[in-house]
Design an enzyme around this catalytic site. Structure first.
Site, PDB file in Angstrom:
ATOM      1  N   ASP A  97       0.852  -1.184   0.000  1.00 55.98           N
ATOM      2  CA  ASP A  97       0.000   0.000   0.000  1.00 55.98           C
ATOM      3  C   ASP A  97       0.889   1.236   0.000  1.00 55.98           C
ATOM      4  O   ASP A  97       1.879   1.290   0.735  1.00 55.98           O
ATOM      5  CB  ASP A  97      -0.876  -0.007   1.264  1.00 55.98           C
ATOM      6  CG  ASP A  97      -2.317   0.349   0.966  1.00 55.98           C
ATOM      7  OD1 ASP A  97      -2.544   1.460   0.464  1.00 55.98           O
ATOM      8  OD2 ASP A  97      -3.205  -0.471   1.243  1.00 55.98           O
ATOM      9  N   ASP A 198      -3.257   4.616  -2.301  1.00 56.65           N
ATOM     10  CA  ASP A 198      -4.383   5.122  -1.532  1.00 56.65           C
ATOM     11  C   ASP A 198      -4.857   6.478  -2.066  1.00 56.65           C
ATOM     12  O   ASP A 198      -4.034   7.378  -2.289  1.00 56.65           O
ATOM     13  CB  ASP A 198      -3.928   5.272  -0.071  1.00 56.65           C
ATOM     14  CG  ASP A 198      -5.087   5.454   0.892  1.00 56.65           C
ATOM     15  OD1 ASP A 198      -6.001   4.623   0.873  1.00 56.65           O
ATOM     16  OD2 ASP A 198      -5.074   6.437   1.658  1.00 56.65           O
ATOM     17  N   GLU A 248      -6.358   3.693  -6.009  1.00 57.85           N
ATOM     18  CA  GLU A 248      -7.679   3.764  -5.387  1.00 57.85           C
ATOM     19  C   GLU A 248      -8.241   5.138  -5.717  1.00 57.85           C
ATOM     20  O   GLU A 248      -7.694   6.159  -5.304  1.00 57.85           O
ATOM     21  CB  GLU A 248      -7.589   3.575  -3.871  1.00 57.85           C
ATOM     22  CG  GLU A 248      -8.978   3.404  -3.267  1.00 57.85           C
ATOM     23  CD  GLU A 248      -9.131   4.015  -1.882  1.00 57.85           C
ATOM     24  OE1 GLU A 248     -10.059   3.634  -1.166  1.00 57.85           O
ATOM     25  OE2 GLU A 248      -8.333   4.898  -1.525  1.00 57.85           O
ATOM     26  N   HIS A 321     -11.103  -3.776   2.793  1.00 56.90           N
ATOM     27  CA  HIS A 321     -11.108  -3.436   4.225  1.00 56.90           C
ATOM     28  C   HIS A 321     -11.998  -2.238   4.537  1.00 56.90           C
ATOM     29  O   HIS A 321     -12.161  -1.908   5.704  1.00 56.90           O
ATOM     30  CB  HIS A 321      -9.677  -3.157   4.665  1.00 56.90           C
ATOM     31  CG  HIS A 321      -9.100  -1.960   3.962  1.00 56.90           C
ATOM     32  ND1 HIS A 321      -8.861  -1.939   2.606  1.00 56.90           N
ATOM     33  CD2 HIS A 321      -8.781  -0.734   4.420  1.00 56.90           C
ATOM     34  CE1 HIS A 321      -8.409  -0.753   2.267  1.00 56.90           C
ATOM     35  NE2 HIS A 321      -8.345   0.008   3.332  1.00 56.90           N
ATOM     36  N   ASP A 322     -12.523  -1.563   3.513  1.00 53.97           N
ATOM     37  CA  ASP A 322     -13.423  -0.423   3.723  1.00 53.97           C
ATOM     38  C   ASP A 322     -14.878  -0.774   3.457  1.00 53.97           C
ATOM     39  O   ASP A 322     -15.760   0.074   3.608  1.00 53.97           O
ATOM     40  CB  ASP A 322     -13.059   0.735   2.776  1.00 53.97           C
ATOM     41  CG  ASP A 322     -11.710   1.345   3.078  1.00 53.97           C
ATOM     42  OD1 ASP A 322     -11.284   1.300   4.250  1.00 53.97           O
ATOM     43  OD2 ASP A 322     -11.092   1.885   2.139  1.00 53.97           O
TER      44      ASP A 322
HETATM   45  O1  TEU Z   1      -9.977   4.989   1.628  1.00 53.67           O
HETATM   46  C1  TEU Z   1     -10.379   6.109   0.896  1.00 53.67           C
HETATM   47  C2  TEU Z   1     -11.754   6.491   1.013  1.00 53.67           C
HETATM   48  O2  TEU Z   1     -12.222   7.231   0.193  1.00 53.67           O
HETATM   49  C3  TEU Z   1     -12.510   6.029   2.205  1.00 53.67           C
HETATM   50  O3  TEU Z   1     -13.055   7.139   2.808  1.00 53.67           O
HETATM   51  C4  TEU Z   1     -13.556   5.118   1.759  1.00 53.67           C
HETATM   52  O4  TEU Z   1     -14.391   5.735   0.833  1.00 53.67           O
HETATM   53  C5  TEU Z   1     -14.366   4.752   2.953  1.00 53.67           C
HETATM   54  O5  TEU Z   1     -13.544   4.068   3.849  1.00 53.67           O
HETATM   55  C6  TEU Z   1     -15.495   3.863   2.548  1.00 53.67           C
HETATM   56  O6  TEU Z   1     -16.266   3.682   3.660  1.00 53.67           O
HETATM   57  C7  TEU Z   1      -8.621   4.845   1.822  1.00 53.67           C
HETATM   58  C8  TEU Z   1      -8.333   3.613   2.633  1.00 53.67           C
HETATM   59  O7  TEU Z   1      -8.711   2.471   1.910  1.00 53.67           O
HETATM   60  C9  TEU Z   1      -9.023   3.737   3.951  1.00 53.67           C
HETATM   61  O8  TEU Z   1      -8.889   2.579   4.720  1.00 53.67           O
HETATM   62  C10 TEU Z   1      -8.431   4.916   4.652  1.00 53.67           C
HETATM   63  O9  TEU Z   1      -9.142   5.154   5.832  1.00 53.67           O
HETATM   64  C11 TEU Z   1      -8.463   6.179   3.791  1.00 53.67           C
HETATM   65  O10 TEU Z   1      -8.049   5.960   2.462  1.00 53.67           O
HETATM   66  C12 TEU Z   1      -7.518   7.209   4.353  1.00 53.67           C
HETATM   67  O11 TEU Z   1      -6.191   6.817   4.142  1.00 53.67           O
END
Ligand code: TEU
Ligand code: CA
Length: 547
Positions: A97, A198, A248, A321-322
């Site tokens: 990442d 990210d 992403e 993971h999100d």
């Molecule tokens: O996520 C980016 C992001 O846009 C998140 O707000 C996502 O839309 C949200 O988690 C969905 O519920 C990335 C990473 O994948 C996330 O884990 C991090 O928290 C975020 O960036 C900040 O680095």
């Protein structure tokens, strides 16, 4: 693009929740090493490892305080080197990442930057004076509330698009870009195989969103300079290595993706789009219990499949993971039969499309959402912030309503420990797990599935194997069938030589197929033992046929 990238299947490891090796309740690198043979058996080619760098513990590793160090809870740099070597020995690549839209406020760059207005790191971040004594403008953090935080040392505000402990880097500063390219080279020279980047389309924020003029919230994604910076990064770094990159990119459109991930290779290998994750969005965006709108999902997927074909490369994912667990979200987890059936159907539907499939840990077991009761149980900065805003501050939702949304959509769902066994703590740790284990690990676990030919695991194994055996899955074009049907997701893939027919029932009721979708041929995979009736799909049925 490199052939290995087109053919690859990626497995996402969230190390904190994958496997603990030393009993402290937190998953770690030695835990990942101990499970490499499991991943080999599944048949994946690449691991995407969520951040394992030194961090300040606010956002699951996305708040990095040292890009060149492993966080002590995950192990040491020697452990990392061993993981890389042992993965490579098994023919598995490792993608790291890369979190460079922001750093932790504990990063030495930020510590220097905040000290005064003239130090040489001041412009590494985005500082603005107050507007009429308050925040510079209305830009909001993705984690609720304003994106501006006042810093007492200088009386100015810094921008944080996520938690206040995650300060946004100023990509317009060439010294920032050079520093990022240096750290990328440092990891690539170690031998890693690429990066998942990210929120990479948040770099290059438009000037208009950064003015201290009290203007309303503006979307900072896809700013005009993003593509220039990606091309520069490619010229300076990526083009010198044989790597896979995936950006992403929330709010990305097909038009933008064609610039960010063209097959001509001057930027990234592919991006993660988010449009299909909105197929069950509601008024308050993700915080809703709205059901899936299948027609919307089909329209979005078909658009990405057809418009990217032969021009840019897609990524394919249901989970990360999100996101919550897909079987609880677009499938059905209320009884065992439907859970297994719908988990397989969802796997087939996604894996037969064009692009690189990503499997999130536990998806291959049909792991489900977690039955969280109260917000006190949440470990997620996003859910906690949204609850505070929507329930406590604004009273727009009752606690019960918000908890129903969090149970359905919250990020904690995907972060409960991986379910390896039916035993204590699901075999994740011998200590106390940092997140509770889902009580259903007694039924849903790897041990029960790896040798069972009818398991979700075995089905995913076969999906991966099919991709290797049938080039039409990698290269074929895409045609959506029955676009208006509210139950059936059916499509064909065609490479001029072969045609693949995929028909999936996204419901627990029988569904009728039209003549084209009902065509008989050689059955490649299905989630019922027998072929059934040509023109009818049973509950959650998926059929993949070679015509
Ligand atoms: O996520 C980016 C992001 O846009 C998140 O707000 C996502 O839309 C949200 O988690 C969905 O519920 C990335 C990473 O994948 C996330 O884990 C991090 O928290 C975020 O960036 C900040 O680095
Ligand atoms: Ca540990």
């Amino acid at each position: 693009m490199n052939k290995w990238i087109e053919d690859a299947v990626v497995y996402q490891v969230y190390p904190k929740s994958f496997q603990d090796s030393n009993g402290d309740g937190v998953g770690d690198l030695r835990g990942v090493i101990s499970r490499l043979d499991y991943l080999k058996r599944l048949g994946i080619d690449v691991i995407w490892l969520n951040p394992v760098y030194k961090n300040s513990g606010v956002d699951g590793g996305y708040d990095i305080s040292d890009y060149r160090a492993i966080a002590p809870e995950f192990g040491t740099m020697e452990d990392f080197d061993e993981l890389l070597a042992k993965a490579h020995a098994r023919g598995i690549r490792i993608v790291m990442d890369l979190v460079v839209n922001h750093t932790s406020t504990e990063h030495p760059w930020f510590c220097a930057s905040r000290r005064d207005r003239t130090n040489d790191k001041r412009d590494f971040y985005i500082w603005r004076p107050p507007y009429e004594g308050g925040v510079p403008n209305g830009v909001r953090s993705m984690f609720s509330g304003t994106a501006w935080e006042k810093d007492e040392a200088t009386g100015e505000y810094y921008l944080h698009m996520f938690a206040r402990e995650q300060a946004d880097l100023n990509w317009h500063n060439p010294r920032v870009r050079r520093a990022v390219y240096d750290l990328m080279r440092w990891w690539l020279d170690k031998g890693i195989d690429g990066f998942r980047m990210d929120v990479i389309n948040l770099i290059g924020k438009p000037e208009a969103m950064l003015r201290s003029d009290g203007s309303p919230d503006q979307n900072g994604f896809n700013g005009p300079l993003v593509v220039d910076y990606l091309r520069e990064m490619n010229r300076e770094v990526l083009s010198h290595y044989d790597v896979m990159t995936v950006g992403e990119t929330g709010c990305v459109t097909v038009e933008k993706a064609l610039e960010y991930a063209p097959l001509t290779g001057e930027a990234l290998s592919m991006v993660f789009q988010f449009e299909h994750m909105d197929a069950d969005a509601g008024e308050r965006h993700k915080w809703t219990t709205a059901p899936l709108e299948l027609r919307k999902l089909k329209t979005v997927m078909a658009r990405w499949q057809t418009r990217m074909h032969a021009r840019a490369w897609n990524s394919l994912y249901w989970c990360n993971h999100d996101q919550p667990r897909i079987v609880s979200r677009f499938g059905c987890d209320t009884d065992e039969e439907s859970r297994v059936r719908s988990a397989k159907m969802l796997g087939a539907c996604l894996h037969m499309m064009q692009g690189t499939p990503y499997i999130y840990q536990g998806e291959e077991l049909g792991m489900t959402n977690y039955p969280m009761k109260t917000i006190e149980e949440s470990q997620d900065v996003e859910a906690i912030g949204a609850y505070r805003e929507l329930v406590t501050e604004r009273g727009e939702m009752t606690p019960e309503e918000m908890m129903a949304c969090i149970r359905r959509k919250g990020r904690d769902n995907s972060r409960t420990p991986m379910q390896w066994t039916a035993g204590r703590n699901a075999g994740f740790t011998s200590g106390t797990p940092w997140m509770p284990v889902n009580p259903n690990h007694t039924e849903i676990n790897a041990e029960a599935q790896v040798d069972d030919p009818d398991s979700v695991f075995s089905f995913y194994q076969r999906l991966i194997a099919l991709r290797k055996a049938h080039p039409v899955i990698v290269h074929g074009d895409f045609t959506l069938l029955m676009p208006d049907d509210p139950q059936v997701f059916a499509y064909t893939r065609c490479d001029g030589e072969h045609t693949l027919l995929v028909a999936c029932n996204f419901s627990g009721e029988e569904a009728k197929l039209d003549a084209q979708a009902a065509t008989r041929g050689e059955r490649l995979i299905g989630n019922y033992e027998d072929e059934g009736c040509a023109d009818t799909l049973r509950a959650w049925e998926a059929r993949v046929t070679l015509l």
